[in-house]
Design an enzyme around this catalytic site. Structure first.
Site, PDB file in Angstrom:
ATOM      1  N   PRO A  89       0.591  -1.208  -0.084  1.00 16.86           N
ATOM      2  CA  PRO A  89       0.048  -0.138   0.007  1.00 16.86           C
ATOM      3  C   PRO A  89       1.030   1.213   0.039  1.00 16.86           C
ATOM      4  CG  PRO A  89      -0.533  -1.607   1.986  1.00 16.86           C
ATOM      5  CD  PRO A  89       0.656  -1.850   1.238  1.00 16.86           C
ATOM      6  N   GLU A 117       2.682  -8.041   8.624  1.00 21.81           N
ATOM      7  CA  GLU A 117       2.575  -6.795   8.941  1.00 21.81           C
ATOM      8  C   GLU A 117       3.516  -5.957   8.003  1.00 21.81           C
ATOM      9  OE1 GLU A 117      -0.412  -6.335  10.842  1.00 21.81           O
ATOM     10  OE2 GLU A 117       0.638  -4.698  10.664  1.00 21.81           O
ATOM     11  N   ARG A 155      -4.254  -8.065 -20.602  1.00 18.30           N
ATOM     12  CA  ARG A 155      -5.269  -7.994 -21.694  1.00 18.30           C
ATOM     13  C   ARG A 155      -4.657  -6.954 -22.766  1.00 18.30           C
ATOM     14  NH1 ARG A 155      -8.449  -4.336 -20.588  1.00 18.30           N
ATOM     15  NH2 ARG A 155     -10.094  -5.009 -21.437  1.00 18.30           N
ATOM     16  N   ASP A 170     -11.589   0.306 -24.282  1.00 18.40           N
ATOM     17  CA  ASP A 170     -12.121   0.170 -22.869  1.00 18.40           C
ATOM     18  C   ASP A 170     -12.257   1.657 -22.337  1.00 18.40           C
ATOM     19  OD1 ASP A 170     -11.306  -2.231 -22.950  1.00 18.40           O
ATOM     20  OD2 ASP A 170      -9.584  -2.380 -22.165  1.00 18.40           O
TER      21      ASP A 170
HETATM   22  C1  JCZ Z   1       1.561  -7.629   2.630  1.00 18.21           C
HETATM   23  N1  JCZ Z   1      -0.351  -6.973   3.813  1.00 18.21           N
HETATM   24  C2  JCZ Z   1       1.252  -6.605   0.515  1.00 18.21           C
HETATM   25  C3  JCZ Z   1      -1.560  -3.573  -1.544  1.00 18.21           C
HETATM   26  N2  JCZ Z   1      -2.927  -1.679  -2.589  1.00 18.21           N
HETATM   27  C4  JCZ Z   1      -2.676  -2.682  -1.621  1.00 18.21           C
HETATM   28  N3  JCZ Z   1      -3.472  -2.754  -0.573  1.00 18.21           N
HETATM   29  N4  JCZ Z   1      -3.031  -3.845   0.218  1.00 18.21           N
HETATM   30  C5  JCZ Z   1      -1.844  -4.340  -0.314  1.00 18.21           C
HETATM   31  C6  JCZ Z   1      -0.804  -5.053   0.410  1.00 18.21           C
HETATM   32  C7  JCZ Z   1      -1.140  -5.588   1.826  1.00 18.21           C
HETATM   33  C8  JCZ Z   1      -0.218  -6.607   2.292  1.00 18.21           C
HETATM   34  C9  JCZ Z   1       0.798  -7.003   1.535  1.00 18.21           C
HETATM   35  C10 JCZ Z   1       0.641  -7.713   3.831  1.00 18.21           C
HETATM   36  C11 JCZ Z   1       0.356  -5.691  -0.202  1.00 18.21           C
END
Ligand code: JCZ
Length: 246
Positions: A89, A117, A155, A170
């Site tokens: 994220p 985590e 795609r 699209d």
């Molecule tokens: C590993 N929690 C990897 C990516 N866009 C997004 N939202 N959440 C993630 C994500 C969450 C995670 C891990 C543990 C990516």
């Protein structure tokens, strides 16, 4: 060929999705290639540990660096022919533009899927070229983001959708949201099809679809209109749509 290498402790999640439908066909036709690598195979202790407690304390576990270094150095030792992407994220947001650039990538795209985590920061420091988020919400791991990227990129690879469907039409490729679609029957539970679609007037149908696309985009995603290259006709339609809503 576009090649994805996915590193995960849940290989079955990736294999299940790419083993069906359009991606399955694209892989069989050698248009894309996806291989899955189980991170646990690169753990060195007898319990195949991939996580540990955080230095400094706090909640949750941290993914150990060593299994990531081992898988990458063993499988893809040549830095020049790989692009390591961490799903998180904290990354830059994945968009249709970024999907298009992934589809033109000549290096192998290595997707690192975390769990728990966090991931030891030294993985980022020494191995990661690019950190990517699929949106501002938090998932339990990187597997769904990896699949979202593979799906959106595949795609766009010529031949993957078949010739009757073009990704150029699209939503997002043209910068507008899609117009409404209908199929048989003409009347379904009392709901009718817009008469223009039954008229056979191709230019009127095109104009109706353009109006609907502009209307939906104005109502739901007005920020998309700022990036759009608009014709005089589009400007006129938009002006009328804005007057309608007042
Ligand atoms: C590993 N929690 C990897 C990516 N866009 C997004 N939202 N959440 C993630 C994500 C969450 C995670 C891990 C543990 C990516």
């Amino acid at each position: 060929m576009v090649t994805f290498r996915v590193v995960t402790i849940f290989p079955a999640i990736i294999r299940a999705y790419v083993g069906e439908s359009i991606l399955k066909r694209a892989i069989a036709a050698d248009l894309i290639d996806v291989t899955v690598h189980d991170l646990r195979d690169y753990a060195t202790d007898k319990h195949k540990t991939v996580d540990d407690y955080p230095y400094g304390g706090g909640a949750g576990m941290v993914m150990k660096p060593d299994p990531f270094f081992r898988v990458i150095e063993e499988q893809w030792p040549d830095r020049q022919s790989r692009r390591v992407v961490l799903l998180s994220p904290k990354g830059r947001t994945f968009t249709q533009d970024r999907a298009l650039s992934f589809s033109r990538e000549t290096r192998q795209t290595i997707l690192l899927c975390g769990r728990y985590e966090a991931i030891d920061e030294r993985v980022r420091e020494a191995l990661v070229d690019d950190e990517v988020s699929i949106g501002d919400y938090v998932l339990t791991g990187g597997e769904l983001p990896a699949l979202v990227i593979i799906d959106a990129v595949a795609r766009l690879v010529p031949g993957v959708l078949g010739d009757s469907r073009s990704s150029a039409e699209d939503s997002f490729s043209c910068g507008l949201l899609d117009y409404p679609h209908y199929t048989r029957p003409e009347i379904f539970r009392g709901m009718t099809v817009p008469p223009v679609l039954l008229s056979g007037h191709h230019s009127e149908i095109e104009r109706w679809r353009r109006i609907q696309s502009l209307r939906h985009t104005l109502e739901r995603r007005p920020e998309l209109l700022e990036r759009l290259e608009m014709s005089q006709e589009d400007r006129k339609i938009l002006k009328e749509l804005k007057e309608e809503s007042t």
